[in-house]
Scaffold this active site. Structure first.
Site, short mmCIF file in Angstrom:
data_model
loop_
_atom_site.label_atom_id
_atom_site.label_comp_id
_atom_site.label_asym_id
_atom_site.label_seq_id
_atom_site.Cartn_x
_atom_site.Cartn_y
_atom_site.Cartn_z
CG HIS A 192 -1.87 -1.06 1.39
ND1 HIS A 192 -1.99 -1.81 2.54
CD2 HIS A 192 -2.79 -1.55 0.54
CE1 HIS A 192 -2.95 -2.71 2.38
NE2 HIS A 192 -3.44 -2.58 1.18
CE LYS B 99 -12.20 -7.44 2.66
NZ LYS B 99 -11.58 -6.69 1.57
NE ARG C 283 -2.71 -7.27 -4.31
CZ ARG C 283 -3.50 -7.49 -3.29
NH1 ARG C 283 -2.99 -7.85 -2.14
NH2 ARG C 283 -4.80 -7.40 -3.42
CB SER D 142 -4.12 -6.75 4.54
OG SER D 142 -3.76 -5.46 4.11
P1 ADP Z 1 -9.64 -3.82 -0.52
O1 ADP Z 1 -10.41 -4.61 0.50
O2 ADP Z 1 -10.30 -2.55 -0.93
O3 ADP Z 1 -9.11 -4.61 -1.69
P2 ADP Z 1 -6.93 -3.63 0.45
O4 ADP Z 1 -6.47 -2.87 1.64
O5 ADP Z 1 -6.70 -5.11 0.45
O6 ADP Z 1 -8.43 -3.23 0.32
O7 ADP Z 1 -6.28 -3.03 -0.86
C1 ADP Z 1 -6.45 -1.69 -1.21
C2 ADP Z 1 -5.82 -1.46 -2.59
O8 ADP Z 1 -4.43 -1.67 -2.52
C3 ADP Z 1 -6.31 -2.39 -3.70
O9 ADP Z 1 -6.35 -1.67 -4.91
C4 ADP Z 1 -5.25 -3.45 -3.77
O10 ADP Z 1 -5.17 -4.04 -5.06
C5 ADP Z 1 -4.03 -2.62 -3.47
N1 ADP Z 1 -2.93 -3.41 -2.91
C6 ADP Z 1 -2.96 -4.25 -1.87
N2 ADP Z 1 -1.75 -4.83 -1.65
C7 ADP Z 1 -0.94 -4.32 -2.61
C8 ADP Z 1 0.43 -4.54 -2.97
N3 ADP Z 1 1.19 -5.42 -2.32
N4 ADP Z 1 0.92 -3.82 -4.00
C9 ADP Z 1 0.12 -2.95 -4.68
N5 ADP Z 1 -1.17 -2.74 -4.43
C10 ADP Z 1 -1.70 -3.40 -3.41
#
Ligand code: ADP
Length: 160
Positions: free
Chosen positions: A17, A41, A90, A129
């Site tokens: 992130h 969620k 990703r 996460s």
């Molecule tokens: P959500 O539940 O909205 O998917 P996340 O916190 O898991 O929330 O992810 C938020 C955003 O960050 C999404 O667009 C996800 O694809 C991106 N993201 C999560 N992990 C990574 C990573 N390792 N590299 C790049 N983008 C990421």
């Protein structure tokens, strides 16, 4: 003034992130990172805890603010007069889901809201996460995945 919102669960914030945040902060004049209060969620950290960790993680970036929202992203973006959403990609597995959301938001907003994707840096492509939580739960080392203060919070959640 070019502004964007980066919405997500951030449960908790990872280096993946933060990579997206740093890069988006270089592209836009102002970036709002906003934690989605998603009732459907179940999260490990409360919205307040996630906001607090994000604030600490971006404290060195003057054009980034941290906020939270619930409900539809299009309504939130409209209330802030923001017309661009940033999301991270990703791998191809993220694509179908993200494409659908981006197209829905564009349609629902009457063409007012566009989504910009930043592809993840390779070194963080494996990070999520959920995997970070699993590693922390089984006492693994999360230091390559999250800032130290987040690692501490994870440890407290699972082992105290
Ligand atoms: P959500 O539940 O909205 O998917 P996340 O916190 O898991 O929330 O992810 C938020 C955003 O960050 C999404 O667009 C996800 O694809 C991106 N993201 C999560 N992990 C990574 C990573 N390792 N590299 C790049 N983008 C990421």
């Amino acid at each position: 003034m070019k502004r964007a919102v980066y919405p997500g669960s951030f449960d908790p914030v990872t280096f993946g992130h933060l990579d997206v945040i740093h890069r988006a902060a270089n592209i836009f004049d102002e970036l709002t990172v906003s934690v989605l209060n998603n009732v459907g969620k179940s999260a490990l950290f409360s919205v307040e805890e996630r906001v607090k960790m994000l604030k600490e993680a971006v404290s060195d970036l003057p054009n980034v603010t941290v906020d939270s929202f619930s409900g539809l992203l299009i309504n939130y973006a409209k209330s802030k007069d923001i017309h661009v959403v940033v999301r991270g990609l990703r791998a191809i597995t993220d694509f179908e889901y993200e494409l659908q959301i981006a197209q829905t938001n564009h349609k629902l907003s009457g063409g007012e809201l566009d989504t910009m994707f930043l592809t993840t840096s390779l070194e963080y492509a494996y990070l999520s996460s959920s995997s970070v939580k699993e590693i922390a739960c089984f006492n693994g080392d999360v230091s390559p995945c999250v800032p130290d203060f987040v690692a501490k919070e994870l440890y407290c959640k699972y082992h105290h």
